[in-house]
Every structure is written in structure tokens, then in C-alpha cells.
Write an enzyme that holds these catalytic residues in place. Structure first.
Site, PDB file in Angstrom:
ATOM      1  N   ASP A 258       0.854  -1.191   0.000  1.00 37.52           N
ATOM      2  CA  ASP A 258       0.000   0.000   0.000  1.00 37.52           C
ATOM      3  C   ASP A 258       0.886   1.235   0.000  1.00 37.52           C
ATOM      4  OD1 ASP A 258      -3.102   0.534   0.693  1.00 37.52           O
ATOM      5  OD2 ASP A 258      -1.830   2.120   1.506  1.00 37.52           O
ATOM      6  N   ASN A 266      -3.021  12.818  -4.698  1.00 34.53           N
ATOM      7  CA  ASN A 266      -4.218  12.789  -5.546  1.00 34.53           C
ATOM      8  C   ASN A 266      -5.095  14.014  -5.292  1.00 34.53           C
ATOM      9  OD1 ASN A 266      -5.343  11.234  -7.540  1.00 34.53           O
ATOM     10  ND2 ASN A 266      -6.737  10.171  -6.152  1.00 34.53           N
ATOM     11  N   HIS A 271      -6.686  14.018 -10.227  1.00 37.15           N
ATOM     12  CA  HIS A 271      -6.702  12.588 -10.564  1.00 37.15           C
ATOM     13  C   HIS A 271      -5.786  12.225 -11.732  1.00 37.15           C
ATOM     14  CE1 HIS A 271      -9.680  11.333  -7.669  1.00 37.15           C
ATOM     15  NE2 HIS A 271     -10.199  12.535  -7.835  1.00 37.15           N
ATOM     16  N   ASP A 275      -3.208   9.308 -11.410  1.00 44.11           N
ATOM     17  CA  ASP A 275      -3.117   8.142 -12.300  1.00 44.11           C
ATOM     18  C   ASP A 275      -1.679   7.920 -12.764  1.00 44.11           C
ATOM     19  OD1 ASP A 275      -5.758   7.727 -12.031  1.00 44.11           O
ATOM     20  OD2 ASP A 275      -6.341   8.331 -14.059  1.00 44.11           O
ATOM     21  N   ASP A 301      -4.689   2.434  -4.302  1.00 45.11           N
ATOM     22  CA  ASP A 301      -3.229   2.418  -4.261  1.00 45.11           C
ATOM     23  C   ASP A 301      -2.726   1.145  -3.583  1.00 45.11           C
ATOM     24  OD1 ASP A 301      -4.170   3.054  -1.793  1.00 45.11           O
ATOM     25  OD2 ASP A 301      -2.717   4.630  -1.373  1.00 45.11           O
TER      26      ASP A 301
END
Ligand code: C2E
Ligand code: CA
Ligand code: CA
Length: 651
Positions: A258, A266, A271, A275, A301
Site C-alpha cells: 500500500d 491525488n 486525478h 493516475d 493504491d
């Protein structure tokens, strides 16, 4: 009608390799089922002709030659029968088809030479019978080999001069008509063979396309579209297969990876950048994938990994260290510079669990533990984790069956104003006394309530009791209340909380909701909406445990926060650590600049308090000023407040 261009095209065209392979495979499967029968028919045909000419022709033609043809026919028939129900690789299939060209043309040639040789030895009646037998044989061969159009057409064309010769030899008007007739039949046969070969290729092509489409769909359904890694479903499918293959042997590790600090990136950059960050990290992780190692994106994530091949605990921890190191390398895009890290939790098969789901659960627990205590590192699931998980399961069961109204109580801890040395508010702290387990601290049962969807009920019970107590306090004493991330994320829970406050008779301005940074990190948009709903009704907002999480100042800027509560870990370290002192000083300075109230919690010693007062902290909370007490003890504390006020006035 004869489709001449298509006919010529088919004669010349070379199919693409995958299609060619598929065509070879389909042709071969047709041959395997048809050729034995064809050879049997040919053999019977040879025997019949040999008998017809037995008395007219020499033994070389009625015995030796047919025996050779029979031997070849029977051998080939057995060869094709032996190929039934066998999987044949594409290379071998192609070689076998080439052998068909060789044998079929060779056999046809030998057959025709033989029949031509016999022709000399018979009378007209026998010759006519021979011509018909050969013509019928030729038609049977062409249709049986129709999907191998080159051979079928070659045999047809090869046999044409033979017929014409035979008919010419027979002579007469009848023979000319038969010759013409045969020519037409031959052309029609060639056309039919071409058309059926084309239809066969089209059919195989359509089948191949549908197989490819199904493959493509399967790939899409099992791949994460952003990173191209296998997705969660594929991860578990492969893991289950790997576990089955592993048997009881062991040596399989499952890991959950993680990213630490992805959500603030983010939130801050949007976004599209988020990404790109995920893609970059996926690419870094993919470098670890190999024959024994599978990497997948499980969602958000979170990534999954499993490693086969009998590695041991030190090996896997070594891999974990390498993964964490790879993930720590800073990210640089055009205008983005982000230093993230990743935590990894591992669990072993079969030591920790026997199935994919439980293994994942344990790896996830090790990760959760790592995130709390060893952020940015790899943690292997341990027996200590197992007993904590079991205890959590016990807590959850007891909490589900609890009579919350009876078992849940509230204690209040004072918050003191540094300047006036007066209690200005109390923080409500939940207490649970389970008849089964005994007293359970909130640090343990709140996370369990959150994961088991029981938190809303706990929050409502505690808030109702806290508001009922606060109603009895003087108007200038505030109530601080901790809300869980899950409360803020649910608009239904929010509506119920707001209704409770409105019907409590406590002025909303006296209330302060404490929100942790993790809440903001989990879902900034939802949290921000909930905070604005509170602000609209006049409730104050405090950012709790400041500094313990990501401490992104952007949250402070972007939200209508009234107070920052510096995490107690800094206060506890402030005497030993100059860094902790610097952090406290700068947060107090920040609050000053932003016109925010600053509170410090966990103050236990006079030395800590003196320093905090010197730095300019507004409000303090801690055992030095009072431990959490029951509502009944509050009037006494507030009397102390009044006495202090009187003394201050007199002084
Ligand atoms: P928190 O919000 O940071 O609450 C303060 C915690 O610090 C309390 O622990 C309090 O007893 C403890 N504390 C106060 N002064 C001192 C001190 O001088 N030294 C030390 N070592 N500790 C001090 P508690 O009551 O065990 O609560 C732990 C956490 O549980 C709270 O941390 C809060 O996050 C959560 N919590 C408690 N009640 C509720 C609740 O009603 N709802 C929610 N969502 N969370 C709650
Ligand atoms: Ca708090
Ligand atoms: Ca706190």
C-alpha cells in the site's frame, strides 16, 4: 456462377500465420476422420479392378501392382486411424499436411498409371467399366479432399488427360459425348472444390476470430486498465491455482503493498497526476514480477504480490526491503515532485493460513500493523498479530451483542485555557465496559466498530450521552467530540448526528467536532462536505492528532478549521527531542498566522506545560490538568474553576 477472381486468389493466397495454423489444425482434424475411409474405398476399388482384369491382364498388373497399392492404402489408413484423439502441435500438423500432398498425389499417380496399363488388356465393355470406376473414384477423392483444394484440384487435373486418353482409345461418337460430359463434370468439380474450400476457410477464420475475441474479453476482464497489471479478480484466481499446485508443501508468500501518502498527492494535484503516479509505481513493482512472482493491482493504491518457489522468511523480508526501497525513490513529473513510500505486509502459506482469502486477510493485517508502527517497511505476519486478530474478532462479537445503552459510558477530560488557567471545554471520551471481556479501551474497540459497521451506533450512543451531560454545564463550557472517518463519509450518519445535536438543547456554538487528518486523507471531498455542514450550523472544527499523519498544510488552508490539536507524541518527546520542540513551535506559529486556536494534548509534566506556555500555546489538555472523569465529577471540577476565577479576580 464461377467466381474467377476469388478462385485465382484462393489458389495463390497465403493465409496469415495464426489463421494458417488454425486452418492446418482444422484440415488435419477433417483428414483424420475422412482419410481412413477414403483409403478403405480405394483399396476395395483396387481389389475390384484387379478381379475384373484377373483373366485378361498379366499377374504383374493383377497381383503385384494391386498388392503394392493395397499395402500403401492400408498403411496410410492405419496411420490416420492412429492419429485419432491425439493433440498435434502446429509444426507437426503442417508437416503432416505436406505428407498428405506427397502421398495422395503419389497414390493417385500410381493408381492412374496402373489403370492405364490395364486398359490395353481388356475388351471394350471392360474398358468402359474401368473408365466409369476411375471417374467415380476421382469424384470421391476430390470431395473427400475438398478442404485441401490444391490436392483435390491437382488430382482432378492429373486424371483429366488419363480419361481423355482412355476415351480416345475407346473411340466412337459415344466416347466423344462422354469426354465432353466428363470435361464439364471436371470443371464443375473444380468449382465446387474451390467454393467449399473457401467456405471452409471462412468458417475457420470466423471461429478463430470468435476465439480471439473471447481471449481479448477475458484479458480485459482480468487486467487493470490503468496499469496493465492483473486485477484483483485475476490475482485471486492465480493465487488459488498456485495454492492448489503448492499442496501441503508450502513456501508460498502473499503480500499486500500500500502506498503511503498517495491520497494527499491525488487531492493536491488531481486525478490525472494521481493516475500517472499509480502507473509509475506499478511499473516499479512490475520489475519484481517473474516466473515465481506475480504482481497485481488490487484497487486504489493497493497492490498484491505472491511469490512461489519455496523461499523462506529472510528471503521474503529481503524482497520486501527491496520493494520498499524501490518505492521510496522520489517521483518527478513536469511540475510535480512527490516523495512517497510503500508499506508491505506478508503472510505465509500454509503457516499462517490455508486459503487465498485468509492469507490475504493476514497479509493485510500485517500491512495495517506496519502502517501504524513501521510505515514504509515490510512486515511479516506473526503469532502476535494472530492473537490480536483473534482478540479483535472477540471484541467485534461482543460489540455486536452489546447493550450499548447500558455498557457504553462517557468520560470527560478538561481542556484548559493557558492565559486564564480556566477549563474552557471537556473532551468526551467513550468507555466500554463489556460484561464478557471487561473494560475495553477506545483505541481497541473504535477501529473494530469502524471495520464492522458498528461505529454509527456507537457514535450516536456516546454523542447522546455527552450532549445530555453538557446540557447541565455552564453556557461557556464547550464540548469536544471525536467523530470517526466513517461517520463523516456517510451522509445518512451525518444527518442523524446533526439531528441529535439540534434536538439536544446544547447551543451548537459550544460544540467542537474533532477530526483526524486520516479522515481528510481517506476522502477529502466527503470530509470537506461534512465539515461545511457542521460549520453552517455553527459547530466548531478541530484538527485532531496533528502531525501524526501526513500533516499536509493544504488541508488547513482549504478547510474552515477553528483549532489544531498537536498530537500528544510531540509533547511526550519535547524534552528529549529538539525536533519535536521545533515542530511544536512552528505549528503554534502557523496557528498564530492563520488566526487559528492551538491546543496541545498529553501534557503530563510542569516542564512540558511551561515550555508550551512560553511558545504561546492557547489551550492545553493532559493528565497534569485532569484525567478523564465521569459526568458526576464535573461539577466539582467546575467549582474549582469558579474558585480559581474568584482568586484571579481578587489578585
Ligand atoms: P484522542 O482523541 O487523541 O483522545 C485523547 C486520548 O489521550 C484519550 O485516550 C485520553 O485519555 C488520552 N490522554 C489525555 N491526556 C493524556 C496524557 O496526559 N497522557 C497520556 N498518555 N494520554 C492522555 P482514550 O480515552 O484512551 O482515547 C483514545 C482514542 O480513542 C482517542 O484519542 C480517540 O481517537 C478515540 N476515541 C475516544 N472516544 C471516542 C469517541 O467517542 N468516538 C471516536 N470516534 N473516537 C473516540
Ligand atoms: Ca480527540
Ligand atoms: Ca488527539
Amino acid at each position: 456462377m464461377l467466381d474467377l477472381p476469388a478462385f485465382l486468389h484462393l489458389w495463390r493466397s497465403e493465409a496469415p500465420s495464426r489463421l494458417q495454423q488454425e486452418l492446418d489444425r482444422a484440415r488435419l482434424s477433417q483428414l483424420v476422420s475422412h482419410l481412413p475411409l477414403l483409403y478403405v474405398i480405394l483399396c476395395l476399388n483396387v481389389v475390384t479392378i484387379a478381379f475384373m482384369f484377373a483373366s485378361a491382364a498379366p499377374p504383374a498388373l493383377t497381383f503385384a501392382a494391386p498388392s503394392l497399392l493395397l499395402f500403401a492404402g492400408v498403411t496410410r489408413a492405419f496411420f490416420w486411424v492412429s492419429r485419432r484423439n491425439k493433440t498435434i502441435c502446429p509444426e507437426k500438423a503442417s508437416a503432416m499436411l505436406h505428407s498428405v500432398h506427397f502421398f495422395a498425389v503419389g497414390f493417385a499417380f500410381a493408381y492412374m498409371v496402373w489403370t492405364l496399363a490395364l486398359f490395353r488388356y481388356s475388351d471394350t465393355g471392360l474398358r468402359t467399366q474401368l473408365v466409369y470406376t476411375v471417374v467415380i473414384t476421382n469424384i470421391v477423392c476430390s470431395f473427400t479432399l475438398a478442404h485441401l483444394r490444391r490436392i483435390a484440384l491437382l488430382i482432378s487435373f492429373m486424371s483429366m488427360p488419363v480419361f481423355l486418353f482412355m476415351l480416345g482409345y475407346l473411340g466412337g461418337a459415344d466416347a466423344k459425348v462422354i469426354a465432353l460430359n466428363l470435361m464439364m463434370v471436371a470443371v464443375f468439380l473444380a468449382y465446387m472444390v474451390t467454393v467449399s474450400a473457401r467456405d471452409f476457410e471462412k468458417l475457420v477464420d470466423a471461429q478463430l476470430r470468435s476465439v480471439e475475441l473471447a481471449d481479448e474479453n477475458r484479458l480485459l476482464a482480468n487486467t487493470d486498465s490503468l496499469t496493465g497489471l492483473p486485477n484483483r479478480r485475476e490475482f485471486f484466481a492465480r493465487l488459488e491455482k498456485a495454492i492448489d499446485a503448492e499442496g501441503e508443501g508450502g513456501g508460498l508468500f502473499v503480500g499486500v503493498i500500500d502506498l503511503d501518502g498517495f491520497k494527499p498527492v491525488n487531492d493536491l494535484y488531481g486525478h490525472a497526476i494521481g493516475d500517472r503516479v499509480l502507473k509509475e509505481f506499478a511499473a516499479r513493482l512490475e520489475l519484481f514480477a517473474g516466473d515465481a512472482t506475480t504482481i497485481a493491482r488490487l484497487g486504489g493504491d493497493e497492490f498484491g504480490i505472491f511469490v512461489r518457489g519455496g523461499c523462506d522468511d529472510p528471503d521474503i523480508m529481503n524482497l520486501g526491503v527491496q520493494i520498499c526501497a524501490a518505492m521510496k525513490a522520489p517521483l518527478k513529473f513536469a511540475d510535480v515532485y512527490a516523495g512517497l513510500s510503500a508499506s508491505v505486509g506478508f503472510a505465509r502459506y500454509p503457516h499462517d493460513a490455508m486459503d487465498a482469502h485468509r492469507l490475504y486477510e493476514r497479509a493485510d493485517y500485517a500491512l495495517y500493523f506496519g502502517k501504524q508502527h513501521q510505515r514504509g517497511e515490510a512486515v511479516l505476519f506473526s503469532s502476535d498479530h494472530e492473537s490480536k486478530m483473534l482478540f479483535n474478532a472477540r471484541i467485534e462479537l461482543a460489540l455486536r451483542n452489546a447493550d450499548l445503552e447500558k455498557e457504553m459510558t462517557v468520560e470527560f477530560q478538561p481542556l484548559m485555557d493557558v492565559k486564564t488557567q480556566q477549563i474552557v471545554a471537556f473532551e468526551a471520551l467513550a468507555r466500554w465496559n463489556s460484561p464478557e471481556i471487561g473494560s475495553v479501551p477506545p483505541d481497541l474497540f473504535i477501529p473494530v466498530a469502524e471495520s464492522g459497521d458498528l461505529i454509527h451506533l456507537v457514535t450516536r450512543t456516546v454523542l447522546r450521552k455527552a450532549l445530555a451531560a453538557a446540557r447541565e454545564w455552564p453556557e461557556d463550557i464547550g464540548l469536544s467530540f471525536n467523530l470517526s472517518t466513517r461517520d463523516l463519509m456517510s451522509s445518512y450518519a451525518m444527518t442523524q448526528i446533526i439531528a441529535l445535536i439540534e434536538s439536544s438543547g446544547v447551543r451548537p456554538g459550544r460544540l467542537e467536532i474533532e477530526i483526524t487528518e486520516t479522515t481528510l486523507v481517506a476522502d477529502f471531498d466527503h470530509a470537506s462536505r461534512a465539515i461545511r455542514r457542521f460549520k453552517k450550523m455553527g459547530v466548531n472544527i478541530a484538527l485532531d492528532d496533528f502531525g501524526a499523519g501526513y500533516s499536509s498544510l493544504s488541508y488547513v488552508h482549504r478547510l474552515p478549521v477553528d483549532r489544531i490539536k498537536i498530537d500528544r507524541s510531540f509533547v511526550q518527546e519535547m524534552h528529549a527531542s529538539p525536533i519535536a520542540r521545533d515542530i511544536i513551535k512552528s505549528v503554534i506559529g502557523l496557528c498564530d498566522n492563520l488566526k487559528l486556536d492551538c491546543a496541545t494534548e498529553g501534557v503530563e509534566t510542569v516542564e512540558q506545560y511551561d515550555l508550551l506556555r512560553k511558545y504561546g500555546c492557547d489551550v492545553v489538555q493532559g493528565f497534569l490538568f485532569g484525567r478523564p472523569v465521569s459526568p458526576e465529577e464535573i461539577p466539582d471540577l467546575l467549582t474549582g474553576n469558579a474558585v480559581a476565577q474568584d482568586e484571579a479576580r481578587r489578585a
